[in-house]
Write a protein that holds these residues in place. Structure first.
Motif, short mmCIF file in Angstrom:
data_model
loop_
_atom_site.label_atom_id
_atom_site.label_comp_id
_atom_site.label_asym_id
_atom_site.label_seq_id
_atom_site.Cartn_x
_atom_site.Cartn_y
_atom_site.Cartn_z
N ILE A 104 64.61 105.58 25.28
CA ILE A 104 64.56 107.20 25.64
C ILE A 104 64.85 107.30 26.95
O ILE A 104 65.80 108.04 27.33
CB ILE A 104 63.18 107.69 25.29
N LEU A 105 64.52 106.36 28.02
CA LEU A 105 64.67 106.66 29.32
C LEU A 105 66.25 106.44 29.54
O LEU A 105 66.82 107.29 30.49
CB LEU A 105 63.86 105.98 30.36
N SER A 106 66.71 105.43 29.01
CA SER A 106 68.34 104.96 29.01
C SER A 106 68.98 106.39 28.84
O SER A 106 70.13 106.59 29.23
CB SER A 106 68.33 103.79 28.53
N SER A 107 68.96 106.78 27.58
CA SER A 107 69.86 107.76 27.07
C SER A 107 69.64 109.24 27.72
O SER A 107 70.47 110.11 28.06
CB SER A 107 69.52 108.14 25.56
N CYS A 108 68.36 109.34 28.27
CA CYS A 108 67.98 110.49 29.25
C CYS A 108 68.56 110.50 30.70
O CYS A 108 69.01 111.38 31.11
CB CYS A 108 66.36 110.81 29.25
N LEU A 109 68.33 109.33 31.22
CA LEU A 109 68.58 109.10 32.64
C LEU A 109 69.82 108.27 32.83
O LEU A 109 70.55 108.46 34.42
CB LEU A 109 67.44 108.41 33.20
N GLY A 110 70.31 107.65 32.18
CA GLY A 110 71.78 106.95 32.28
C GLY A 110 71.42 105.91 33.20
O GLY A 110 70.49 104.99 33.03
N SER A 111 72.21 105.62 34.25
CA SER A 111 72.46 104.50 35.15
C SER A 111 70.98 104.62 36.00
O SER A 111 70.76 103.62 36.79
CB SER A 111 73.35 104.42 36.17
N ASP A 112 70.36 105.79 36.30
CA ASP A 112 69.12 106.05 37.09
C ASP A 112 67.86 105.58 36.18
O ASP A 112 66.87 105.26 36.82
CB ASP A 112 69.00 107.17 37.40
N ALA A 113 68.03 105.03 34.89
CA ALA A 113 66.92 104.52 34.08
C ALA A 113 66.11 103.62 34.97
O ALA A 113 64.84 103.27 34.74
CB ALA A 113 67.18 104.26 32.76
N SER A 114 66.88 102.72 35.47
CA SER A 114 66.25 101.37 35.86
C SER A 114 65.18 101.44 37.11
O SER A 114 64.37 100.58 37.48
CB SER A 114 67.23 100.32 36.16
N ARG A 115 65.56 102.85 37.83
CA ARG A 115 64.68 103.06 38.90
C ARG A 115 63.09 103.63 38.54
O ARG A 115 62.33 103.81 39.23
CB ARG A 115 65.15 104.15 39.83
N TYR A 116 62.94 103.86 37.22
CA TYR A 116 61.97 104.86 36.76
C TYR A 116 61.13 103.81 35.75
O TYR A 116 61.56 102.93 34.97
CB TYR A 116 62.22 105.86 36.01
N HIS A 117 59.79 103.97 35.94
CA HIS A 117 58.68 103.44 34.99
C HIS A 117 57.90 104.51 34.16
O HIS A 117 57.53 105.38 35.05
CB HIS A 117 57.90 102.03 35.70
N SER A 118 57.70 104.21 33.01
CA SER A 118 57.12 105.50 32.21
C SER A 118 55.84 105.33 32.50
O SER A 118 54.95 104.27 32.73
CB SER A 118 57.30 105.02 30.84
N ASP A 139 59.28 107.01 39.71
CA ASP A 139 60.10 106.02 40.69
C ASP A 139 59.31 105.46 41.80
O ASP A 139 58.10 106.35 42.02
CB ASP A 139 61.57 106.48 41.10
N SER A 140 59.67 104.60 42.51
CA SER A 140 58.84 104.08 43.72
C SER A 140 58.56 105.14 44.74
O SER A 140 57.67 104.95 45.53
CB SER A 140 59.47 102.85 44.25
N ALA A 141 59.36 106.20 44.95
CA ALA A 141 59.26 107.36 45.80
C ALA A 141 58.53 108.30 45.33
O ALA A 141 58.29 109.43 46.15
CB ALA A 141 60.63 107.89 46.24
N GLY A 142 57.84 108.19 44.20
CA GLY A 142 57.00 109.26 43.62
C GLY A 142 57.76 110.40 42.88
O GLY A 142 57.10 111.65 42.75
N GLN A 143 58.94 110.31 42.41
CA GLN A 143 59.74 111.30 41.91
C GLN A 143 59.62 111.16 40.41
O GLN A 143 59.82 110.22 39.73
CB GLN A 143 61.21 111.29 42.31
N TYR A 144 59.23 112.32 39.70
CA TYR A 144 58.90 112.31 38.45
C TYR A 144 60.18 112.68 37.78
O TYR A 144 60.90 113.58 38.04
CB TYR A 144 57.90 113.26 38.05
N VAL A 145 60.26 112.12 36.38
CA VAL A 145 61.12 112.96 35.34
C VAL A 145 60.34 113.15 34.11
O VAL A 145 59.40 112.55 33.83
CB VAL A 145 62.46 112.05 35.17
N GLN A 146 60.77 114.07 33.27
CA GLN A 146 60.19 114.33 32.22
C GLN A 146 61.38 114.30 31.10
O GLN A 146 62.50 115.22 31.25
CB GLN A 146 59.71 115.67 31.79
N CYS A 147 61.45 113.36 30.07
CA CYS A 147 62.37 113.51 29.04
C CYS A 147 61.84 113.77 27.74
O CYS A 147 60.73 112.95 27.38
CB CYS A 147 62.87 111.98 28.93
#
Length: 270
Positions: A104-118, A139-147
């Motif tokens: 889900i994160l890979s298709s939502c975020l593309g190449s940025d997915a590896s930077r994020y943990h659910s 991500d490690s900087a406290g930046q959130y995503v919602q997919c």
């Protein structure tokens, strides 16, 4: 507003608007831009335990509350509600397995997915044509995503997906709102789905709907929260997308420290 071809209903995605000045440097302003509002408290998101069962009922929100909805970055358009005739049929979510979350994160975020943990990944109690779950990651900087998910595919209405972090989040705010939707899920059935993050003094978050004071626990982890509910409604309005959800936040003692229905940004009709 998206027309649902399955039952010829209008799927109105209820979003809160953010001033365009906040979006400086953002390539495209999403129709899902959501502002952060709230009461007192430390504005830094921290890890939080699972939400407990709600205790007590908050004051019933008044009918006629208006939320803002953006349209292609052109500003806010009022969406006025009337007293709702609805029944919450389920507020239960189920976890999404780790492998599916990765897809889900890979298709939502593309190449940025590896930077994020659910931090929260759940299936909703009812599915629409486009949505059956949600993943919130950080991500490690406290930046959130919602997919939002459908099966093992994910998508974000924000451009870029991290735009949800540019939401007036600052000292003195208790709750920051991410994306929120109300969508048809078949004849007379609707999905309510939303997420956000919270200040460190919040121990529990619960959601009430429309003018019903009953509260349903949100799922909390990693400084984020997610809520989802299935409801049935009796209405002839083709644009109906369910009642307004209201966020309630409590501290460790059980005291309510934030009530969205009393937030001036909402109760004043903004």
């Amino acid at each position: 507003m998206n027309i649902d071809p399955e039952d010829n209903r209008a799927s109105l995605q209820r979003r809160w608007g953010v001033p365009l000045g906040v979006a400086a440097g953002v390539a495209a302003v999403s129709v899902a831009a959501v502002a952060a509002f709230g009461g007192a408290g430390d504005a830094e998101p921290v890890l939080a335990g699972p939400a407990g069962n709600p205790t007590g009922a908050a004051a019933s929100p008044s009918a006629g509350t208006t939320h803002g909805s953006t349209s292609g970055g052109a500003g806010e358009a009022p969406v006025t509600t009337t007293p709702d005739a609805f029944t919450i049929t389920s507020g239960k979510t189920t976890p999404i397995d780790a492998g599916t979350v990765t897809r889900i994160l890979s298709s939502c975020l593309g190449s940025d997915a590896s930077r994020y943990h659910s931090v929260v990944a759940v299936r909703t109690p009812i599915a629409t044509k486009d949505t059956d779950g949600v993943v919130v990651a950080v991500d490690s900087a406290g930046q959130y995503v919602q997919c939002e998910s459908k099966g093992d595919k994910g998508n974000s209405p924000d451009s870029p997906p991290t735009f949800i972090n540019n939401r007036l989040w600052g000292t003195g705010h208790t709750i920051a709102y991410f994306d929120s939707i109300g969508s048809p899920a078949g004849k007379g059935k609707y999905l309510m789905l939303g997420a956000g993050h919270h200040a460190s003094n919040v121990a529990r978050i619960a959601i009430s709907y429309g003018d019903d004071p009953k509260q349903y626990p949100a799922v909390m982890a990693g400084g984020a929260f997610v809520y989802a509910a299935a409801l049935s409604g009796d209405t002839s309005d083709p644009h109906y997308a369910g009642p307004n959800p209201y966020v309630h936040a409590y501290d460790a003692s059980g005291k309510e420290i934030y009530n969205q229905a009393k937030d001036p940004q909402f109760s004043s009709g903004q």
